[in-house]
Design an enzyme around this catalytic site. Structure first.
Site, PDB file in Angstrom:
ATOM      1  N   TYR A   1       5.778 -10.637  17.680  1.00 30.58           N
ATOM      2  CA  TYR A   1       6.483 -10.126  16.486  1.00 30.58           C
ATOM      3  C   TYR A   1       5.637 -10.370  15.235  1.00 30.58           C
ATOM      4  O   TYR A   1       5.513  -9.520  14.367  1.00 30.58           O
ATOM      5  CB  TYR A   1       7.833 -10.827  16.337  1.00 30.58           C
ATOM      6  CG  TYR A   1       8.685 -10.254  15.215  1.00 30.58           C
ATOM      7  CD1 TYR A   1       9.669  -9.301  15.498  1.00 30.58           C
ATOM      8  CD2 TYR A   1       8.495 -10.645  13.890  1.00 30.58           C
ATOM      9  CE1 TYR A   1      10.446  -8.764  14.474  1.00 30.58           C
ATOM     10  CE2 TYR A   1       9.279 -10.109  12.868  1.00 30.58           C
ATOM     11  CZ  TYR A   1      10.245  -9.170  13.163  1.00 30.58           C
ATOM     12  OH  TYR A   1      11.006  -8.634  12.162  1.00 30.58           O
TER      13      TYR A   1
ATOM     14  N   PHE B   1       1.228  17.944   1.025  1.00 33.43           N
ATOM     15  CA  PHE B   1       1.776  18.267   2.333  1.00 33.43           C
ATOM     16  C   PHE B   1       3.300  18.166   2.236  1.00 33.43           C
ATOM     17  O   PHE B   1       3.822  17.508   1.337  1.00 33.43           O
ATOM     18  CB  PHE B   1       1.220  17.289   3.377  1.00 33.43           C
ATOM     19  CG  PHE B   1       1.724  17.569   4.755  1.00 33.43           C
ATOM     20  CD1 PHE B   1       1.406  18.755   5.382  1.00 33.43           C
ATOM     21  CD2 PHE B   1       2.544  16.668   5.416  1.00 33.43           C
ATOM     22  CE1 PHE B   1       1.893  19.031   6.641  1.00 33.43           C
ATOM     23  CE2 PHE B   1       3.032  16.938   6.675  1.00 33.43           C
ATOM     24  CZ  PHE B   1       2.702  18.124   7.295  1.00 33.43           C
ATOM     25  N   ASP B   2       4.038  18.804   3.149  1.00 30.68           N
ATOM     26  CA  ASP B   2       5.497  18.886   2.964  1.00 30.68           C
ATOM     27  C   ASP B   2       6.198  17.524   2.860  1.00 30.68           C
ATOM     28  O   ASP B   2       6.998  17.287   1.970  1.00 30.68           O
ATOM     29  CB  ASP B   2       6.161  19.795   4.011  1.00 30.68           C
ATOM     30  CG  ASP B   2       5.879  19.405   5.461  1.00 30.68           C
ATOM     31  OD1 ASP B   2       5.166  18.408   5.690  1.00 30.68           O
ATOM     32  OD2 ASP B   2       6.374  20.091   6.370  1.00 30.68           O
TER      33      ASP B   2
ATOM     34  N   ASP C   1      -4.571  11.130   0.653  1.00 33.77           N
ATOM     35  CA  ASP C   1      -3.712  11.429   1.800  1.00 33.77           C
ATOM     36  C   ASP C   1      -4.689  11.752   2.926  1.00 33.77           C
ATOM     37  O   ASP C   1      -5.263  12.825   2.982  1.00 33.77           O
ATOM     38  CB  ASP C   1      -2.791  12.607   1.467  1.00 33.77           C
ATOM     39  CG  ASP C   1      -1.830  12.930   2.602  1.00 33.77           C
ATOM     40  OD1 ASP C   1      -1.941  12.307   3.676  1.00 33.77           O
ATOM     41  OD2 ASP C   1      -0.982  13.820   2.425  1.00 33.77           O
TER      42      ASP C   1
ATOM     43  N   ALA D   1      -4.934  11.944   6.381  1.00 32.98           N
ATOM     44  CA  ALA D   1      -4.672  12.276   7.785  1.00 32.98           C
ATOM     45  C   ALA D   1      -5.912  12.769   8.532  1.00 32.98           C
ATOM     46  O   ALA D   1      -6.160  12.372   9.663  1.00 32.98           O
ATOM     47  CB  ALA D   1      -3.562  13.323   7.870  1.00 32.98           C
TER      48      ALA D   1
ATOM     49  N   LYS E   1      -3.166  12.200  13.532  1.00 29.89           N
ATOM     50  CA  LYS E   1      -4.165  13.267  13.455  1.00 29.89           C
ATOM     51  C   LYS E   1      -5.529  12.716  13.910  1.00 29.89           C
ATOM     52  O   LYS E   1      -5.741  12.552  15.099  1.00 29.89           O
ATOM     53  CB  LYS E   1      -4.270  13.812  12.031  1.00 29.89           C
ATOM     54  CG  LYS E   1      -3.093  14.524  11.351  1.00 29.89           C
ATOM     55  CD  LYS E   1      -1.742  14.376  11.823  1.00 29.89           C
ATOM     56  CE  LYS E   1      -0.663  15.148  11.107  1.00 29.89           C
ATOM     57  NZ  LYS E   1      -0.250  14.711   9.800  1.00 29.89           N
TER      58      LYS E   1
ATOM     59  N   HIS F   1      12.818  23.457   6.537  1.00 27.82           N
ATOM     60  CA  HIS F   1      12.231  24.257   7.621  1.00 27.82           C
ATOM     61  C   HIS F   1      12.348  23.603   8.995  1.00 27.82           C
ATOM     62  O   HIS F   1      12.312  24.272  10.005  1.00 27.82           O
ATOM     63  CB  HIS F   1      10.773  24.589   7.311  1.00 27.82           C
ATOM     64  CG  HIS F   1       9.914  23.378   7.085  1.00 27.82           C
ATOM     65  ND1 HIS F   1      10.085  22.533   6.008  1.00 27.82           N
ATOM     66  CD2 HIS F   1       8.909  22.850   7.803  1.00 27.82           C
ATOM     67  CE1 HIS F   1       9.199  21.559   6.070  1.00 27.82           C
ATOM     68  NE2 HIS F   1       8.479  21.722   7.151  1.00 27.82           N
TER      69      HIS F   1
HETATM   70  C1  LIG Z   1       0.922  14.869   8.961  1.00 25.36           C
HETATM   71  C2  LIG Z   1       0.673  14.659   7.542  1.00 25.36           C
HETATM   72  C3  LIG Z   1       1.461  13.787   6.790  1.00 25.36           C
HETATM   73  C4  LIG Z   1       2.686  13.089   7.340  1.00 25.36           C
HETATM   74  O1  LIG Z   1       2.403  12.329   8.428  1.00 25.36           O
HETATM   75  P1  LIG Z   1       3.465  12.081   9.631  1.00 25.36           P
HETATM   76  O2  LIG Z   1       2.706  11.186  10.542  1.00 25.36           O
HETATM   77  O3  LIG Z   1       3.761  13.406  10.219  1.00 25.36           O
HETATM   78  O4  LIG Z   1       4.648  11.444   9.039  1.00 25.36           O
HETATM   79  C5  LIG Z   1       1.112  13.597   5.467  1.00 25.36           C
HETATM   80  N1  LIG Z   1       0.076  14.253   4.917  1.00 25.36           N
HETATM   81  C6  LIG Z   1      -0.683  15.110   5.608  1.00 25.36           C
HETATM   82  C7  LIG Z   1      -1.822  15.793   4.947  1.00 25.36           C
HETATM   83  C8  LIG Z   1      -0.409  15.348   6.937  1.00 25.36           C
HETATM   84  O5  LIG Z   1      -1.153  16.234   7.612  1.00 25.36           O
END
Ligand SMILES: *Cc1c(COP(=O)(O)O)cnc(C)c1O
Length: 459
Positions: A72, A124-125, A215, A217, A258, A450
């Site tokens: 933990y 991103f969304d 950001d 990813a 990703k 969506h």
């Molecule tokens: C996928 C993604 C996110 C969110 O990540 P999750 O792991 O799906 O919560 C944020 N920003 C970008 C650019 C992404 O491609």
């Protein structure tokens, strides 16, 4: 024809996929209220809904799973991940969380409130959603070239730096809570951001004393493009390019689903601000779990560490980019337009061009996604007005700069012949494009609609 870059791996385990008939797919689609996220995975033949968490892990990562330390507090897998994160990104503090949006949920309320705005090369969304959930407003500021899918220029993911500085002066620097650099720029088509652009944005952020967050990813795919297309870096290793990219920011949020080639995981990185790290730890404990596991199992932390390095491997990145180039090449031959040059994690079909009879509020990107499923069992999704949603203040449907159908390619999962089938399906749809119906929403939730909205074809 573009030559296919052969896989730098061989297959050790396989997963059978179900073949379906058109009648079955029509039934499944209607039962899902014509929402791609409502389909069952087993009813999909080639799943290009997302490249997120759909990666095939390596034998090394699976061995790591067995070594995961499930303590933990203070597990070995945590300390290994922190060390590896420091090594790759050059940041002092590395906080695991369960995925990218969790990183946003933990970090953004510290930087934002209802008096603030946030500016990005394109949110991103989920990132946009967490800016809004923190009470702030999200402003996109991508270079104009990104808005013309057929225009082939490098680094279409870049921030429009002139507009950025104008926005800062308009709102006042103290109102801008954070600048977010999304690498690669997912919503603009997985388009990369150059180091030159990172340097300029960093300079502006420093000049006005604004926090700069990456950001992150698809950091490795972005580094690949920098090496390929930015002269200064042609002989620099992907790992050193990564270090340099991150050196310009203060923090990063990362979906590890990703480029870290795992099925679940996320990270927050903080370059040096110990006070900020203290607040991040507090929010992590409240929202995610204790600091040394952050909502993940020890085995997840272990495979994440390994995946971070595998994602930086140059032979792998060449193959990965080769898949995009190959599929894009087939579409070029067929005269199908997409966000070009092709980006890092998928091909973003220009649905507005393919279905010119549909208006943005009839959701061309979504209409093409439904059609691809009916045609060949291929699942994709809209990256356009359907995803963008309504204005949070006026509740009016927003018009997106793009109407894309995103063919996101999972990592190390599909073969050359799968890519051939995808191209073939698109070519078939193009022949009868004028018969493809638009869609209207019959029910929608307020945020990230969506994922859940019910839609129906317009008769
Ligand atoms: C996928 C993604 C996110 C969110 O990540 P999750 O792991 O799906 O919560 C944020 N920003 C970008 C650019 C992404 O491609």
């Amino acid at each position: 024809m573009k030559k296919y870059v052969a896989e730098p791996f061989r297959i050790k385990m396989v997963e059978t996929i179900k073949m379906t008939t058109k009648e079955e797919r029509e039934k499944s689609m209607a039962e899902a209220h014509y929402n791609m996220f409502g389909l069952r995975g087993e009813d999909v033949y080639i799943d290009l809904l997302t490249d997120s968490g759909t990666n095939a892990m390596s034998d090394t990562q699976w061995s790591g799973v067995m070594r995961g330390d499930e303590a933990y507090a203070g597990g070995n897998s945590y300390y290994k991940l922190v060390e590896d994160g420091r090594d790759i990104f050059g940041y002092e503090f590395i906080q695991p969380v369960h995925q990218g949006r969790a990183a946003e949920k933990v970090l953004f309320p510290i930087l934002l409130n209802s008096d603030k705005v946030a500016i990005s090369n394109t949110f991103f969304d989920t990132t946009r959603a967490h800016v809004e959930l923190a009470g702030a407003r999200a402003i996109d500021c991508v270079v104009e070239e990104a808005k013309q899918p057929s225009l082939r220029v490098k680094f279409k993911g870049n921030m429009d730096v002139e507009k950025l500085e104008k926005l800062i002066n308009e709102y006042g620097a103290e109102k801008v809570g954070v600048i977010v650099m999304t690498i690669t720029n997912n919503s603009a088509g997985g388009q990369p951001v150059s180091i030159a652009n990172m340097r300029e944005v960093s300079k502006i952020a420093k000049k006005y004393g604004i926090h700069l967050c990456i950001d992150a990813a698809r950091f490795a795919e972005n580094a690949f493009f920098i090496k390929r297309d930015e002269e200064e870096f042609k002989d620099v290793s992907i790992k050193d390019i990564t270090r340099e990219m991150f050196s310009y920011a203060d923090t990063f949020t990362m979906s590890a689903k990703k480029d870290a080639i795992v099925n679940m995981g996320g990270l927050i990185g903080i370059k040096e601000d110990a006070e900020l790290y203290q607040k991040v730890k507090g929010n992590t404990i409240s929202f995610e779990g204790f600091i040394t596991y952050g909502g993940l199992s020890g085995r997840d932390l272990e495979s994440l560490s390994i995946g971070l390095y595998e994602g930086l491997d140059e032979e792998y990145l060449k193959y990965r980019n080769g898949q995009m180039e190959y599929l894009a090449g087939l579409l070029d031959e067929a005269g199908i337009e997409y966000q070009s040059p092709v980006g890092g994690h998928g091909v973003f079909i220009d649905a507005a061009k393919m279905l010119p009879h549909l208006k943005y509020y009839e959701y061309p990107g979504h209409a093409l996604a439904v059609e691809l499923y009916l045609e060949a069992g291929i699942r994709t999704c809209d990256i356009g007005s359907f995803m963008l949603g309504n204005d949070p203040d006026t509740k009016e449907q927003l018009e997106s700069d793009f109407e894309f159908t995103r063919l996101a390619i999972p990592r190390r999962v599909y073969t050359q012949s799968h890519l051939d089938i995808i191209a073939e399906a698109l070519i078939n749809i193009k022949k009868r494009a004028s018969e493809v119906p638009g869609y209207r929403i019959t029910w929608e939730p307020e945020i990230l609609r969506h994922f859940q909205a019910h839609v129906e074809p317009i008769k």
